[in-house]
Motif scaffolding. Structure first.
Motif, PDB file in Angstrom:
ATOM      1  N   ASP A 238      56.009  21.443  11.075  1.00  0.00           N
ATOM      2  CA  ASP A 238      54.775  21.164  10.338  1.00  0.00           C
ATOM      3  C   ASP A 238      53.765  22.298  10.440  1.00  0.00           C
ATOM      4  O   ASP A 238      53.063  22.591   9.489  1.00  0.00           O
ATOM      5  CB  ASP A 238      54.123  19.882  10.889  1.00  0.00           C
ATOM      6  CG  ASP A 238      54.842  18.649  10.399  1.00  0.00           C
ATOM      7  OD1 ASP A 238      55.723  18.797   9.545  1.00  0.00           O
ATOM      8  OD2 ASP A 238      54.521  17.546  10.876  1.00  0.00           O
ATOM      9  N   PHE A 239      53.696  22.913  11.630  1.00  0.00           N
ATOM     10  CA  PHE A 239      52.632  23.913  11.771  1.00  0.00           C
ATOM     11  C   PHE A 239      52.910  25.148  10.916  1.00  0.00           C
ATOM     12  O   PHE A 239      51.985  25.881  10.572  1.00  0.00           O
ATOM     13  CB  PHE A 239      52.378  24.265  13.242  1.00  0.00           C
ATOM     14  CG  PHE A 239      53.497  24.967  13.937  1.00  0.00           C
ATOM     15  CD1 PHE A 239      53.624  26.339  13.843  1.00  0.00           C
ATOM     16  CD2 PHE A 239      54.396  24.254  14.720  1.00  0.00           C
ATOM     17  CE1 PHE A 239      54.637  26.995  14.510  1.00  0.00           C
ATOM     18  CE2 PHE A 239      55.416  24.895  15.385  1.00  0.00           C
ATOM     19  CZ  PHE A 239      55.538  26.275  15.276  1.00  0.00           C
TER      20      PHE A 239
ATOM     21  N   LYS B 271      54.262  24.878   7.849  1.00  0.00           N
ATOM     22  CA  LYS B 271      53.796  24.423   6.535  1.00  0.00           C
ATOM     23  C   LYS B 271      52.262  24.494   6.489  1.00  0.00           C
ATOM     24  O   LYS B 271      51.680  24.933   5.505  1.00  0.00           O
ATOM     25  CB  LYS B 271      54.275  22.989   6.297  1.00  0.00           C
ATOM     26  CG  LYS B 271      54.004  22.503   4.890  1.00  0.00           C
ATOM     27  CD  LYS B 271      54.451  21.058   4.698  1.00  0.00           C
ATOM     28  CE  LYS B 271      53.997  20.549   3.346  1.00  0.00           C
ATOM     29  NZ  LYS B 271      54.058  19.092   3.249  1.00  0.00           N
ATOM     30  N   PHE B 272      51.648  24.076   7.585  1.00  0.00           N
ATOM     31  CA  PHE B 272      50.188  24.108   7.610  1.00  0.00           C
ATOM     32  C   PHE B 272      49.670  25.549   7.610  1.00  0.00           C
ATOM     33  O   PHE B 272      48.641  25.836   6.999  1.00  0.00           O
ATOM     34  CB  PHE B 272      49.663  23.334   8.826  1.00  0.00           C
ATOM     35  CG  PHE B 272      48.173  23.161   8.822  1.00  0.00           C
ATOM     36  CD1 PHE B 272      47.544  22.530   7.761  1.00  0.00           C
ATOM     37  CD2 PHE B 272      47.395  23.634   9.858  1.00  0.00           C
ATOM     38  CE1 PHE B 272      46.173  22.372   7.735  1.00  0.00           C
ATOM     39  CE2 PHE B 272      46.016  23.485   9.844  1.00  0.00           C
ATOM     40  CZ  PHE B 272      45.413  22.848   8.782  1.00  0.00           C
TER      41      PHE B 272
ATOM     42  N   ARG C  13      51.044  27.992   6.113  1.00  0.00           N
ATOM     43  CA  ARG C  13      51.109  28.397   4.704  1.00  0.00           C
ATOM     44  C   ARG C  13      49.951  27.775   3.919  1.00  0.00           C
ATOM     45  O   ARG C  13      49.328  28.424   3.090  1.00  0.00           O
ATOM     46  CB  ARG C  13      52.412  27.938   4.076  1.00  0.00           C
ATOM     47  CG  ARG C  13      53.606  28.703   4.525  1.00  0.00           C
ATOM     48  CD  ARG C  13      54.768  28.400   3.587  1.00  0.00           C
ATOM     49  NE  ARG C  13      56.031  28.796   4.178  1.00  0.00           N
ATOM     50  CZ  ARG C  13      56.397  30.060   4.326  1.00  0.00           C
ATOM     51  NH1 ARG C  13      55.608  31.037   3.916  1.00  0.00           N
ATOM     52  NH2 ARG C  13      57.548  30.359   4.888  1.00  0.00           N
ATOM     53  N   ALA C  14      49.679  26.501   4.198  1.00  0.00           N
ATOM     54  CA  ALA C  14      48.602  25.808   3.484  1.00  0.00           C
ATOM     55  C   ALA C  14      47.260  26.457   3.777  1.00  0.00           C
ATOM     56  O   ALA C  14      46.329  26.360   2.998  1.00  0.00           O
ATOM     57  CB  ALA C  14      48.575  24.337   3.868  1.00  0.00           C
ATOM     58  N   ARG C  15      47.160  27.122   4.961  1.00  0.00           N
ATOM     59  CA  ARG C  15      45.918  27.820   5.267  1.00  0.00           C
ATOM     60  C   ARG C  15      45.824  29.134   4.510  1.00  0.00           C
ATOM     61  O   ARG C  15      44.829  29.848   4.610  1.00  0.00           O
ATOM     62  CB  ARG C  15      45.859  28.121   6.768  1.00  0.00           C
ATOM     63  CG  ARG C  15      45.612  26.899   7.606  1.00  0.00           C
ATOM     64  CD  ARG C  15      45.290  27.295   9.023  1.00  0.00           C
ATOM     65  NE  ARG C  15      46.474  27.439   9.861  1.00  0.00           N
ATOM     66  CZ  ARG C  15      46.570  28.313  10.858  1.00  0.00           C
ATOM     67  NH1 ARG C  15      45.585  29.147  11.100  1.00  0.00           N
ATOM     68  NH2 ARG C  15      47.649  28.377  11.587  1.00  0.00           N
ATOM     69  N   GLY C  16      46.899  29.492   3.809  1.00  0.00           N
ATOM     70  CA  GLY C  16      46.865  30.705   2.997  1.00  0.00           C
ATOM     71  C   GLY C  16      47.190  31.968   3.760  1.00  0.00           C
ATOM     72  O   GLY C  16      46.946  33.070   3.268  1.00  0.00           O
ATOM     73  N   LEU C  17      47.764  31.833   4.965  1.00  0.00           N
ATOM     74  CA  LEU C  17      48.111  33.034   5.722  1.00  0.00           C
ATOM     75  C   LEU C  17      49.195  33.820   4.982  1.00  0.00           C
ATOM     76  O   LEU C  17      49.972  33.258   4.223  1.00  0.00           O
ATOM     77  CB  LEU C  17      48.634  32.643   7.106  1.00  0.00           C
ATOM     78  CG  LEU C  17      47.700  31.792   7.971  1.00  0.00           C
ATOM     79  CD1 LEU C  17      48.297  31.611   9.343  1.00  0.00           C
ATOM     80  CD2 LEU C  17      46.325  32.422   8.066  1.00  0.00           C
ATOM     81  N   THR C  18      49.236  35.113   5.225  1.00  0.00           N
ATOM     82  CA  THR C  18      50.252  35.931   4.573  1.00  0.00           C
ATOM     83  C   THR C  18      51.625  35.583   5.145  1.00  0.00           C
ATOM     84  O   THR C  18      51.733  35.097   6.269  1.00  0.00           O
ATOM     85  CB  THR C  18      49.992  37.424   4.827  1.00  0.00           C
ATOM     86  OG1 THR C  18      49.973  37.626   6.241  1.00  0.00           O
ATOM     87  CG2 THR C  18      48.668  37.862   4.246  1.00  0.00           C
TER      88      THR C  18
ATOM     89  N   ARG D 218      53.893  36.056  13.416  1.00  0.00           N
ATOM     90  CA  ARG D 218      52.960  35.595  14.431  1.00  0.00           C
ATOM     91  C   ARG D 218      53.236  34.147  14.823  1.00  0.00           C
ATOM     92  O   ARG D 218      53.048  33.750  15.963  1.00  0.00           O
ATOM     93  CB  ARG D 218      51.530  35.743  13.942  1.00  0.00           C
ATOM     94  CG  ARG D 218      50.570  35.871  15.125  1.00  0.00           C
ATOM     95  CD  ARG D 218      49.125  36.031  14.713  1.00  0.00           C
ATOM     96  NE  ARG D 218      48.914  37.032  13.672  1.00  0.00           N
ATOM     97  CZ  ARG D 218      47.740  37.157  13.041  1.00  0.00           C
ATOM     98  NH1 ARG D 218      46.745  36.368  13.348  1.00  0.00           N
ATOM     99  NH2 ARG D 218      47.574  38.047  12.093  1.00  0.00           N
ATOM    100  N   HIS D 219      53.650  33.336  13.865  1.00  0.00           N
ATOM    101  CA  HIS D 219      53.836  31.916  14.193  1.00  0.00           C
ATOM    102  C   HIS D 219      55.303  31.537  14.373  1.00  0.00           C
ATOM    103  O   HIS D 219      55.676  31.010  15.409  1.00  0.00           O
ATOM    104  CB  HIS D 219      53.171  31.046  13.127  1.00  0.00           C
ATOM    105  CG  HIS D 219      51.680  31.231  13.090  1.00  0.00           C
ATOM    106  ND1 HIS D 219      50.849  30.707  14.045  1.00  0.00           N
ATOM    107  CD2 HIS D 219      50.884  31.916  12.247  1.00  0.00           C
ATOM    108  CE1 HIS D 219      49.599  31.043  13.776  1.00  0.00           C
ATOM    109  NE2 HIS D 219      49.598  31.787  12.687  1.00  0.00           N
TER     110      HIS D 219
ATOM    111  N   ARG E 127      57.321  33.927  17.193  1.00  0.00           N
ATOM    112  CA  ARG E 127      56.843  33.681  18.557  1.00  0.00           C
ATOM    113  C   ARG E 127      57.338  32.339  19.078  1.00  0.00           C
ATOM    114  O   ARG E 127      57.725  32.219  20.233  1.00  0.00           O
ATOM    115  CB  ARG E 127      55.326  33.694  18.579  1.00  0.00           C
ATOM    116  CG  ARG E 127      54.743  34.772  19.477  1.00  0.00           C
ATOM    117  CD  ARG E 127      53.292  34.956  19.163  1.00  0.00           C
ATOM    118  NE  ARG E 127      52.499  33.852  19.686  1.00  0.00           N
ATOM    119  CZ  ARG E 127      51.827  33.914  20.828  1.00  0.00           C
ATOM    120  NH1 ARG E 127      51.852  34.983  21.551  1.00  0.00           N
ATOM    121  NH2 ARG E 127      51.103  32.885  21.228  1.00  0.00           N
ATOM    122  N   ASN E 128      57.333  31.341  18.202  1.00  0.00           N
ATOM    123  CA  ASN E 128      57.784  30.027  18.634  1.00  0.00           C
ATOM    124  C   ASN E 128      59.297  29.948  18.780  1.00  0.00           C
ATOM    125  O   ASN E 128      59.816  28.975  19.312  1.00  0.00           O
ATOM    126  CB  ASN E 128      57.299  28.948  17.665  1.00  0.00           C
ATOM    127  CG  ASN E 128      55.885  28.504  17.965  1.00  0.00           C
ATOM    128  OD1 ASN E 128      55.665  27.706  18.853  1.00  0.00           O
ATOM    129  ND2 ASN E 128      54.925  29.065  17.253  1.00  0.00           N
TER     130      ASN E 128
END
Lengths: 369, 321
Positions: free
Chosen positions: B218-219, B221-222, B224-229, B236-237, B240-241
């Protein structure tokens, strides 16, 4: 709770319960317009329609609730609006306009820039919406700097303000903490802070309170309502919880098997629904004053995409269905303050001579089978 | 967090004690040390004399205690075969293996991770399919075969690289390094490739699998929803995870390569620990084997400790008590 709602949910007059302040009258202003939106999935066995010809308008400062059973297409519609439809799903028809500008057919990068900047999103599970390995401050600053030309230091200041705005006590101390150090309700507040970081005009909230317990639910709803009233943010709230709708929505749209079957002011839909499906749904809400042996139910199941019957998808379960319902898809018509897609309101359910299956109905049946 | 480190250190001590016990058993009870040292022709007096000087006439627990004391001081006795202190022997061989393994690991990480990320993001692309096929070969092909193929191509046919040894080395204190000379670096190339092929394939598959899993979270998808590149969402997300299991496996790999790069070292006659233990086994050189066992146990314990510390660094959730 008294709902003074005008046509198309222009605004709620008077005091907002629980908010304390006077609600600002927001001028009628279309933040988001969806016209004839259809979504299909390309599968090995052909194209399956999941959303068909959905149209609605979301005004600034308005909270539009979208209800329906699981699989009715609520979340899918929400995903399409924020440009996050996942392959093999795609928009096959229709358009989405944000402030008058089409956003459904623009380049991926343009769409990406709109997300978070002009359309924010809030998802169901706050426990999994945040990156567990990054501080909440880091995630806020990252979001802010993606959309706004701010230095790291001023983004940090803004992040603190956002945290304070969504009701996180002591933002300075909380800034460098990780998601697991917050409770579920707190995390949803942080998710909301992230969604509004760049002051979007529209927020798509997909079941934002489903994963939270009831007392926290009320707080989160109050926060969302405050956003709509004070900032004029248009909020589309996807839920299957009628209580949530009654508490916060100005208007409500009801989805059934990929179609929007009824949309209107919340009081009208809740208390004098027109569409037999909506009326059935409202009849299901258990009442504390009535004691019944067995809770009522609508017989049958909602058909899955690809298994829609011809005509109105609800006809096999509809107590008022007639022969016309099996062959022709009802188009939405204005009834009172609502729009209703049901033949009961567009000429009756019996087949009139010359009213044989239309081309549209046949093609719909073909794509559905 | 501090107590966690202390607890880990406690378990390291426990592991070391068990390993030392095993090592002691090998040292004292496999074969007769007296026979091994004096040979079969010694007189009974000579044997009794040596038995006393070695302390073999004392009860076992006293012997173990003395063994521990000596081991902590780095004294593992004298090699039967080379007639020099075991610890000197091991320390002289250690740098060769450590350099080889670390170079191979760095190569494997810097190739395997990008390949894994690419395959995770475009699992259906042509390049991904090719990479996945190559990695399957890389995982299944035996090490000695890769080594011999490389020798055949680059040493026998093309005559570019030397097929054995470390080349010239430079002494930095007790550490000898081949990284500072041209011939030393050239000598590293083939053994490093030989070791890295398997690791690249494994890391690639691990990163790909983990990252595909994380990409569904989910994070992401979120994010992406925040508009990150895309770059930020992926690296970064998502990446790392995905790294926790990679850290674990790479740690274990480093440990087992240092301990058992035997095949590779044998093929290239690399003067490292693997070759040493091979010779020790061949000549029943028990002190060397015992010391080696203790050293390998210590190495693994330290690597595990490092992996646990890396967890703490990467994942804040583990910092909770």
């Amino acid at each position: 709770m008294h709902h003074a709602v005008r046509f198309c949910g222009k605004s709620v007059k008077g005091q907002i319960a629980g908010q304390g302040g006077a609600a600002r009258m927001t001028p009628r202003n279309n933040a988001l317009a969806v016209q004839d939106l259809s979504i299909v999935f390309d599968t090995r066995r052909g194209t399956v329609t999941a959303i068909e010809a959905v149209s609605f308008i979301l005004g600034s400062g308005e909270v539009l609730g979208i209800v329906g059973e699981s699989g009715a297409g609520k979340s899918l519609t929400g995903n399409a609006l924020i440009g996050l439809l996942q392959a093999p799903g795609r928009i096959s028809q229709g358009e989405i306009r944000l402030g008058g500008q089409r956003i459904d057919n623009v380049a991926a990068d343009v769409q990406r820039r709109l997300r978070g900047k002009r359309i924010g999103a809030i998802f169901q599970d706050p426990l999994t919406s945040l990156d567990p390995l990054m501080t909440i401050g880091g995630q806020l600053v990252e979001t802010i700097r993606t959309h706004l030309p701010l230095s790291a230091a001023s983004a940090r200041v803004r992040a603190m303000e956002l945290l304070a705005e969504v009701g996180i006590a002591d933002p300075g101390a909380r800034f460098d903490q990780y998601p697991h150090q917050f409770s579920g309700g707190m995390r949803q507040r942080i998710v909301i802070a992230l969604a509004i970081a760049a002051e979007p005009e529209v927020i798509i909230a997909d079941e934002p309170t489903t994963a939270l317990d009831v007392s926290i639910q009320a707080q989160i709803l109050a926060l969302l309502r405050g956003l709509a009233r004070q900032r004029g943010t248009a909020i589309m709230l996807v839920t299957h919880d009628m209580g949530v709708i009654a508490e916060i929505a100005d208007r409500v749209g009801v989805m059934y098997a990929g179609r929007l079957v009824e949309i209107g002011p919340v009081a009208e839909v809740l208390h004098s629904a027109h569409h037999p499906y909506t009326a059935g749904l409202m009849g299901l809400i258990p009442s504390l004053s009535r004691r019944v042996e067995r809770l009522p139910q609508i017989s049958g199941n909602m058909p899955r995409p690809g298994e829609w019957p011809g005509g109105c998808s609800f006809h096999p379960r509809c107590p008022k269905a007639g022969p016309r319902c099996t062959i022709e898809v009802p188009a939405p018509v204005a009834v009172s303050d609502s729009m209703v897609a049901c033949h009961l309101f567009s000429g009756g359910t019996s087949v009139v001579s010359g009213d044989l299956p239309t081309k549209e109905a046949i093609s719909t049946r073909e794509t559905a089978s | 967090m501090f107590s966690l480190i202390l607890r880990r250190l406690g378990s390291v001590l426990l592991v070391m004690l068990v390993v030392a016990g095993l090592s002691f058993l090998i040292f004292n009870y496999l074969g007769d040390p007296v026979n091994n040292i004096l040979g079969v022709n010694a007189t009974i007096e000579e044997r009794e004399e040596l038995r006393r000087t070695l302390g073999l006439d004392q009860p076992s627990h006293i012997q173990f205690w003395h063994f521990l004391q000596r081991a902590v001081a780095g004294d593992f006795g004298i090699s039967y075969r080379n007639r020099i202190p075991v610890i000197e022997l091991i320390l002289s061989r250690l740098p060769a293996t450590v350099e080889l393994v670390f170079c191979a690991t760095i190569v494997a990480l810097s190739i395997g991770i990008p390949m894994g990320v690419y395959c995770a993001l475009r699992p259906k692309g042509l390049i991904s399919r090719i990479l996945q096929m190559i990695s399957l070969v890389g995982i299944s092909i035996p090490q000695f075969l890769i080594g011999m193929l490389l020798i055949l191509i680059f040493s026998v046919e093309l005559r570019w690289l030397s097929a054995f040894g470390r080349g010239e080395v430079v002494q930095l204190g007790w550490w000898s390094t081949g990284l500072l000379t041209h011939s030393g670096r050239m000598a590293l190339i083939m053994p490093v490739i030989t070791l890295a092929v398997f690791q690249i394939s494994m890391i690639m598959r691990l990163v790909q699998g983990e990252m595909q899993e994380v990409m569904r979270a989910d994070f992401i998808k979120f994010a992406r929803a925040r508009g990150l590149t895309d770059r930020s969402v992926h690296l970064r997300h998502a990446l790392r995870n995905s790294l926790l299991p990679v850290v674990t496996v790479v740690g274990m790999q480093i440990g087992s390569l240092i301990a058992f790069a035997i095949v590779c070292e044998a093929v290239f006659q690399w003067p490292g620990l693997g070759l040493l233990i091979l010779q020790a086994i061949e000549f029943a050189d028990f002190p060397v084997m015992a010391a080696y066992l203790a050293l390998v146990g210590f190495g693994f314990a330290m690597i595990n400790l490092t992996v646990d510390m890396t967890y703490l660094f990467i994942d804040p959730r583990m910092r909770r008590k």
